[in-house]
Write an enzyme that holds these catalytic residues in place. Structure first.
Site, PDB file in Angstrom:
ATOM      1  N   SER A 191     -20.365  -7.716  13.355  1.00  0.00           N
ATOM      2  CA  SER A 191     -18.781  -7.623  15.228  1.00  0.00           C
ATOM      3  C   SER A 191     -18.675  -8.399  15.339  1.00  0.00           C
ATOM      4  O   SER A 191     -17.851  -9.579  15.822  1.00  0.00           O
ATOM      5  CB  SER A 191     -19.492  -6.084  15.657  1.00  0.00           C
ATOM      6  OG  SER A 191     -18.686  -6.263  16.870  1.00  0.00           O
ATOM      7  N   SER A 198     -14.004  -2.746  19.184  1.00  0.00           N
ATOM      8  CA  SER A 198     -15.253  -2.615  19.751  1.00  0.00           C
ATOM      9  C   SER A 198     -16.480  -3.131  19.386  1.00  0.00           C
ATOM     10  O   SER A 198     -16.581  -3.063  18.425  1.00  0.00           O
ATOM     11  CB  SER A 198     -15.361  -1.040  20.534  1.00  0.00           C
ATOM     12  OG  SER A 198     -16.433  -0.659  21.306  1.00  0.00           O
ATOM     13  N   GLU A 199     -17.616  -3.945  20.255  1.00  0.00           N
ATOM     14  CA  GLU A 199     -18.599  -4.951  19.818  1.00  0.00           C
ATOM     15  C   GLU A 199     -19.197  -3.781  19.350  1.00  0.00           C
ATOM     16  O   GLU A 199     -20.267  -4.498  18.872  1.00  0.00           O
ATOM     17  CB  GLU A 199     -18.507  -5.975  20.889  1.00  0.00           C
ATOM     18  CG  GLU A 199     -18.845  -5.761  21.916  1.00  0.00           C
ATOM     19  CD  GLU A 199     -18.414  -5.394  23.170  1.00  0.00           C
ATOM     20  OE1 GLU A 199     -16.864  -5.355  22.720  1.00  0.00           O
ATOM     21  OE2 GLU A 199     -18.331  -5.452  24.388  1.00  0.00           O
ATOM     22  N   ASN A 200     -19.099  -2.815  19.443  1.00  0.00           N
ATOM     23  CA  ASN A 200     -20.160  -2.458  18.703  1.00  0.00           C
ATOM     24  C   ASN A 200     -20.037  -1.600  17.714  1.00  0.00           C
ATOM     25  O   ASN A 200     -21.191  -1.253  17.059  1.00  0.00           O
ATOM     26  CB  ASN A 200     -21.305  -1.157  20.265  1.00  0.00           C
ATOM     27  CG  ASN A 200     -19.934   0.351  20.102  1.00  0.00           C
ATOM     28  OD1 ASN A 200     -19.050  -0.251  20.419  1.00  0.00           O
ATOM     29  ND2 ASN A 200     -20.012   1.419  20.271  1.00  0.00           N
TER      30      ASN A 200
END
Lengths: 218, 233
Positions: A88, A46-48
């Site tokens: 990320s 998840s890119e967060n």
């Protein structure tokens, strides 16, 4: 018959391989997580800032500090890791993520994608999509074949502002699985009961149809 | 050297009209709630806000938008804020939408003392317009500059009075990057402790980057999308 959104996700899940690190976008791509084949271990990014995204928490265990990129409350798993946004996108940019699945408003026969802006109408922003499509090794688009007006979303060239160029490898819609080749869209599979003619009629970009086109298997 | 401020009002007291701010958080996760409330109260205008999102209509940066305190937003995604979209489409608000990884890396560059970075994000799109590009190993990259912000305002889980910070779960997001990037960095924390109480091995942001720190109060920690699994029968 055309696939449901769940079935599109289910078909995409068949592309997963054991050990893959996968980034799933918002919408249909998120549903792919529900259909990871038995015996296959994938790690969701998840890119967060999370690797190893787990399922939604049980009621009462929601934590505002633990969300995915769609801002949904989620959980971690044994083996999860947390990092900042630069790391990320560092792992995305460095090509460490094996597969990216995202939605689109338009895809061109060259593999260009538009999914972030409708000028004068919708200005939500690109989020992480531009970073993902610029660097991912393997990108699958999950989308409907036509828009609400019934117009093809598979075009000779995108009309909306681009998210990335020459980056999409495969598209799964409610009626077809297609690959992007140097010569245009290549039809690989059709949804059960959907004719090649229907797919041809709904594809505005160059479509290559070679031999018998098998029905999708689930 | 005293970095400890009594509260948010004291920590943001010298943020005036026209300041360039970085605000940590992803969606409403890990946003500096107390500092935003203090800025709404104090009321500086013509602010430039660098933040991944713009809050929602009635929370986060959305509260500053409502008061028309923001001249320009630099963000990657603003889909959850109707007031933002209205001000943008009507031309009241200037906005620079940039890829999320570019946003993160431009913060990182500032914190690492690098004037610019190269990224492939946005090549061939309107994001690339007017930007220098260069080809490395047959792939095109855009030159993107480090941010230059007057204040970085971040939210951490634990901090000590020397300014060392630890973040919790995905509330980390942009916070440690922005903490490194401000000329003046203000950190609000759930729990403020004395030096020695945090294990040096677990510090995410060394205190050298943090100029002001205070323990926040009354955190709402609003959830945007409450998603749950039905408990097993």
């Amino acid at each position: 018959m055309a696939l449901t959104k769940e079935q599109i996700a289910q078909r995409i899940a068949k592309e997963l391989k054991d050990g893959y690190y996968v980034n799933l976008g918002i919408g249909i791509p998120t549903l792919v997580a529900n259909y990871i084949p038995e015996g296959i271990n994938v790690v969701l990014q998840s890119e967060n800032g999370l690797l190893g995204m787990g399922p939604f928490p049980v009621e009462g265990k929601e934590d505002a500090d633990l969300i995915n990129a769609g801002k949904q409350t989620i959980t971690t798993l044994p083996g999860s890791s947390i990092f900042d946004s630069a790391m990320s996108f560092g792992m995305i940019r460095a090509g460490k993520v094996d597969l990216t699945v995202l939605g689109a408003m338009e895809v061109s026969e060259q593999g260009d994608i538009a999914n972030w802006k409708i000028p004068g109408k919708m200005v939500k922003g690109m989020g992480g999509a531009m970073d993902l499509v610029a660097s991912a090794k393997n990108i699958i688009v999950a989308m409907m074949h036509t828009n609400r007006a019934g117009e093809s979303k598979l075009l000779p060239a995108c009309t909306l502002p681009l998210t990335g160029i020459k980056c999409i490898k495969k598209i799964v819609t409610e009626i077809a699985v297609l690959e992007i080749t140097d010569d245009g869209f290549k039809l690989l599979e059709r949804a059960p009961g959907v004719s090649v003619e229907e797919i041809v009629g709904k594809t505005a970009g160059k479509l290559i149809v070679e031999g018998e086109i098998p029905e999708m298997q689930f | 050297m005293n970095k400890v401020y009594k509260n948010a009002d004291a920590a943001v007291a010298d943020i005036n009209d026209g300041a360039v701010l970085m605000l940590g958080g992803f969606g409403l996760c890990g946003i500096p709630e107390n500092s935003i409330a203090a800025l709404v109260k104090k009321g500086p205008k013509n602010l430039t806000c660098i933040s991944n999102n713009a809050g929602v209509d009635d929370f986060g940066i959305g509260l500053m938008l409502q008061q028309k305190q923001v001249k320009k937003m630099v963000s990657s995604y603003v889909g959850e804020n109707a007031e933002f979209e209205r001000q943008l489409l009507s031309g009241e608000l200037e906005v620079e939408l940039i890829p999320q990884g570019t946003l993160a890396t431009r913060c990182m560059a500032a914190g690492y003392g690098m004037p610019a970075i190269f990224t492939p994000a946005g090549v061939g799109t309107e994001v690339a317009e007017g930007k220098e590009s260069r080809v490395f190993n047959d792939k095109e990259y855009l030159l993107e500059y480090a941010f230059d912000a007057d204040f970085a305002i971040v939210k951490a889980w634990k901090g000590d009075t020397d300014g060392n910070l630890i973040f919790k779960d995905t509330a980390r997001n942009f916070n440690p990057l922005m903490a490194m990037a401000g000329k003046i960095t203000i950190a609000e924390v759930d729990e403020l402790v004395e030096p020695g109480e945090l294990d040096p091995n677990t510090i995410h942001t060394p205190g050298i980057y943090v100029h002001r720190i205070f323990e926040g109060v009354n955190y709402e920690k609003r959830i945007e999308q409450r998603t749950v699994t039905k408990s097993a029968k």
